[in-house]
Design an enzyme around this catalytic site. Structure first.
Site, short mmCIF file in Angstrom:
data_model
loop_
_atom_site.label_atom_id
_atom_site.label_comp_id
_atom_site.label_asym_id
_atom_site.label_seq_id
_atom_site.Cartn_x
_atom_site.Cartn_y
_atom_site.Cartn_z
N ASP A 20 0.80 -1.19 -0.03
CA ASP A 20 -0.09 -0.09 0.13
C ASP A 20 1.05 1.32 0.13
O ASP A 20 1.86 1.36 0.85
CB ASP A 20 -0.92 -0.08 1.27
CG ASP A 20 -1.87 -1.16 1.43
OD1 ASP A 20 -1.33 -2.14 0.58
OD2 ASP A 20 -2.93 -1.18 2.06
N ASP A 49 -4.69 0.99 -2.92
CA ASP A 49 -4.46 1.84 -1.82
C ASP A 49 -3.34 2.75 -2.15
O ASP A 49 -2.42 3.02 -1.42
CB ASP A 49 -4.39 1.15 -0.35
CG ASP A 49 -5.74 0.74 0.17
OD1 ASP A 49 -6.66 0.89 -0.46
OD2 ASP A 49 -5.73 0.40 1.24
N ASN A 75 -9.62 -0.61 -1.24
CA ASN A 75 -10.72 -0.27 -0.67
C ASN A 75 -10.75 1.33 -0.69
O ASN A 75 -11.87 1.75 -0.63
CB ASN A 75 -11.16 -1.09 0.66
CG ASN A 75 -9.71 -0.73 1.70
OD1 ASN A 75 -8.74 -0.78 1.29
ND2 ASN A 75 -10.08 -0.14 2.51
N HIS A 76 -9.45 1.87 -0.50
CA HIS A 76 -9.72 3.44 -0.51
C HIS A 76 -9.77 3.93 -1.92
O HIS A 76 -10.60 4.99 -2.07
CB HIS A 76 -7.99 3.74 -0.06
CG HIS A 76 -8.13 3.65 1.31
ND1 HIS A 76 -8.09 5.00 2.26
CD2 HIS A 76 -7.96 2.74 2.26
CE1 HIS A 76 -8.02 4.66 3.52
NE2 HIS A 76 -7.81 3.26 3.38
N HIS A 194 -3.19 -4.25 2.08
CA HIS A 194 -4.40 -3.94 3.11
C HIS A 194 -4.25 -4.18 4.54
O HIS A 194 -4.52 -3.27 5.19
CB HIS A 194 -5.44 -4.76 2.60
CG HIS A 194 -6.99 -4.87 3.17
ND1 HIS A 194 -7.58 -3.30 3.32
CD2 HIS A 194 -7.96 -5.44 4.00
CE1 HIS A 194 -8.61 -3.33 3.92
NE2 HIS A 194 -8.61 -4.63 4.48
#
Length: 245
Positions: A20, A49, A75-76, A194
């Site tokens: 990330d 991310d 997910n970001h 993550h």
């Protein structure tokens, strides 16, 4: 939005994956320089991310324009898109801001829309052909025990199932919290991020490489051909990040 992307064998140079990034692109460049990354022939794959939390999130468009840099949607990125497009009651925006998304909230609406479209266009999964076999890349986890089943589901199943698989792929921590060593068949290795770890956690053939560069740790780069990590994994250290947020 394309859900899946395949890259053929790099016959000229090396392929790497990185954990990330979260808006720390200058720190990422320093890590690339340390391993002698050659943008003329090498490729870099991100587990997603790319944005939020760090000071350089707005540079994501510059990095995604680089011909050697490729990323899955984390997910970001999904939160950033939802905050812009699906926020009638403000909850999606609040969630994004609470998780480092204030940088985007302060931009003009047109500019926010451009970033949202750019991030929405990232695939959920990538697979890379190497001389030693296929390597899969996804943000959080592969929801299936078989990689081809996962890529079929994310690309060709019905809308409801595809969205469910996407959510698990971007948000799940169950494999690492359960310390499951079952692995994923049909692929040599799966590279994920993550969940922050002090050093790469290798569970079966799933490599967790978010070593917390955005929270005071460092970037881990993994050579997809050799599965060698830089810096190397220290067998004497536990991977668990004791102060995990």
């Amino acid at each position: 939005m394309k859900r899946f992307q395949r890259f053929e064998l790099n016959t000229a140079g090396r392929d790497f994956a990185v954990g990330d990034i979260h808006g720390y692109f200058t720190k990422l460049q320093a890590a690339l320089d340390a391993i002698g990354f050659n943008p003329a022939v090498d490729r870099l794959f991100s587990v997603g991310d790319l944005v939020d939390r760090g000071p350089e999130s707005a540079e994501v468009d510059t990095w995604l324009a680089k011909p050697w840099f490729f990323a899955v949607q984390g997910n970001h990125e999904a939160m950033a898109y939802d905050a812009y497009h699906f926020d009638p009651d403000g909850r999606a925006g609040d969630l994004h801001v609470a998780n480092g998304g204030a940088w985007m909230l302060g931009l003009p609406s047109v500019e926010r829309g451009c970033y949202a479209a750019l991030l929405a266009d990232l695939p959920v999964a990538i697979e890379v052909v190497t001389a030693e076999g296929l390597v899969g890349i996804v943000h959080a986890d592969c929801p299936y025990g078989n990689w081809p089943e996962f890529t079929w589901a994310i690309e060709k199943s019905g809308p409801a199932e595809s969205e469910h698989v996407k959510a698990v792929a971007q948000w799940s921590r169950s494999r690492i919290t359960d310390e499951s060593h079952e692995g994923v068949s049909g692929v040599r290795a799966v590279i994920v991020g993550h969940t922050p770890v002090r050093q790469p956690a290798i569970l079966g053939n799933v490599y967790h490489i978010d070593t917390g560069a955005w929270m005071g740790g460092h970037f881990t780069l993994i050579d997809l051909g050799t599965l060698q990590c830089y810096p190397p994994v220290n067998p004497k250290l536990n991977w668990d990040w004791e102060a995990r947020p």
